[in-house]
Every structure is written in structure tokens, then in C-alpha cells.
Design an enzyme around this catalytic site. Structure first.
Site, PDB file in Angstrom:
ATOM      1  N   HIS A   1      10.467   4.589  -6.305  1.00  0.00           N
ATOM      2  CA  HIS A   1      10.415   5.060  -4.917  1.00  0.00           C
ATOM      3  C   HIS A   1      11.806   4.922  -4.307  1.00  0.00           C
ATOM      4  CE1 HIS A   1       5.806   4.388  -4.258  1.00  0.00           C
ATOM      5  NE2 HIS A   1       6.072   4.965  -5.424  1.00  0.00           N
TER       6      HIS A   1
ATOM      7  N   GLU B   1      12.835   3.637  -1.610  1.00  0.00           N
ATOM      8  CA  GLU B   1      13.114   2.310  -1.058  1.00  0.00           C
ATOM      9  C   GLU B   1      13.492   1.320  -2.156  1.00  0.00           C
ATOM     10  OE1 GLU B   1       9.805   4.267   1.445  1.00  0.00           O
ATOM     11  OE2 GLU B   1      10.298   4.077  -0.680  1.00  0.00           O
TER      12      GLU B   1
ATOM     13  N   CYS C   1       5.252   2.199   1.231  1.00  0.00           N
ATOM     14  CA  CYS C   1       3.984   1.787   0.629  1.00  0.00           C
ATOM     15  C   CYS C   1       3.971   0.259   0.473  1.00  0.00           C
ATOM     16  CB  CYS C   1       3.811   2.476  -0.716  1.00  0.00           C
ATOM     17  SG  CYS C   1       4.869   1.786  -2.017  1.00  0.00           S
TER      18      CYS C   1
ATOM     19  N   CYS D   1       6.787  -1.141  -1.743  1.00  0.00           N
ATOM     20  CA  CYS D   1       8.119  -1.113  -1.149  1.00  0.00           C
ATOM     21  C   CYS D   1       8.273  -2.141  -0.028  1.00  0.00           C
ATOM     22  CB  CYS D   1       8.434   0.299  -0.658  1.00  0.00           C
ATOM     23  SG  CYS D   1       8.529   1.496  -2.022  1.00  0.00           S
TER      24      CYS D   1
END
Length: 159
Positions: free
Chosen positions: A55, A57, A85, A88
Site C-alpha cells: 500500500h 502508506e 486501512c 497502514c
């Protein structure tokens, strides 16, 4: 802690999100700000790397940790185009970041998923409020949501 988000940092996250989309991935971008300057960028790389943990992040946090040569990046702030999410947010907790600023809300992505997902672009979510994760942690991370939301919503796609 009182923190005033800066448009220039979210604009850079948006720019990075466009790069991710151009590379064939979800248009999600993140930056890590430390001492009032961007020290790392993170573009979503889930499809490109074939790695569900890539991801935007996570990519930005990993790069910042390497740059600062520390697993704890206290004083750093994560700007991200989409509300992070649970994975993260947890990475921000483990990394001891000071704060998270997001453009969209989890509910925005959930609604987009319900209305627009397809076999190629799933836009899945785990609907756990980031503040709930922060509140259950030992860290005192601030969370600012909906910063430049309209611009970040334009990043959602299904093509």
C-alpha cells in the site's frame, strides 16, 4: 497536538497517486513529512509488485525509516490520499509517527467499492475506523480526515 495540514504536501501525495495509476496500480499516494519537509513518497504498488502489503502508506513508511535509519520515525506525519486501512494505521503506530492526514474516508471507498468495483479494480476495504485502532494503541497519534477530500475523491477509478 495542534497540527495545521498543508496543501502542498497533499498535492504531492495526489501527484504520486497519479503516478501509481499511470503504472497500472490503484491511484493512491502518500508522503511522509518530517521537520516540515517531504522525506519520502509512497505510491500504491499492490498490482505492480504483486504484493498485498505494498500500500502507498507502507511504501512511504518503509522508505522514511530507511532514510532516517530508524524504525521509529517520531515527529513524522503521513499524508495519504485515501483513509488508511487497518494495516497502514497499525504501521503508523508501530513506526511511532506523530500523525496521519487523509483525503478521503473509509466510507467513501466502501461506497465506491459497492457501486463500481469490477474483477480488475476491486477497491476492497476493511471497515475499521482508523481512530479506533489509534485509541487502542499506546501511541498518541493525531488523525485529520477529509483534507482536500474533493480532489482525492477524483482519484477513484474503475477503468
Amino acid at each position: 497536538m495542534k497540527y495545521e495540514p498543508k496543501e502542498e504536501f497533499m498535492r504531492e501525495a495526489i501527484r504520486v497517486a497519479h503516478l501509481a495509476r499511470g503504472n497500472g496500480d490503484y491511484s493512491i499516494g502518500s508522503v511522509i513529512v518530517y521537520e516540515n519537509r517531504i522525506i519520502s513518497l509512497g505510491e500504491n504498488r499492490v498490482k505492480v509488485d504483486k504484493d498485498p502489503t505494498s500500500h502507498a502508506e507502507i511504501v512511504a513508511i518503509r522508505r522514511a525509516s530507511k532514510i532516517l535509519e530508524n524504525r521509529h520515525i517520531e515527529g513524522a506525519v503521513l499524508y495519504t490520499t485515501h483513509e488508511p486501512c487497518p494495516m497502514c494505521v497499525s504501521a503508523a503506530v508501530w513506526g511511532k509517527l506523530s500523525g496521519i492526514i487523509s483525503g478521503t474516508y473509509i466510507d467513501d471507498m466502501t461506497k465506491y467499492h459497492e457501486d463500481n468495483s469490477n474483477n480488475e479494480w476491486l477497491w476492497r476495504t476493511i471497515k475499521i475506523d482508523p481512530q479506533e485502532i489509534i485509541n487502542k494503541s499506546t501511541e498518541n497519534i493525531f488523525l485529520i480526515r477529509g483534507f482536500m477530500r474533493d480532489e482525492c475523491l477524483k482519484l477513484f477509478h474503475n477503468y
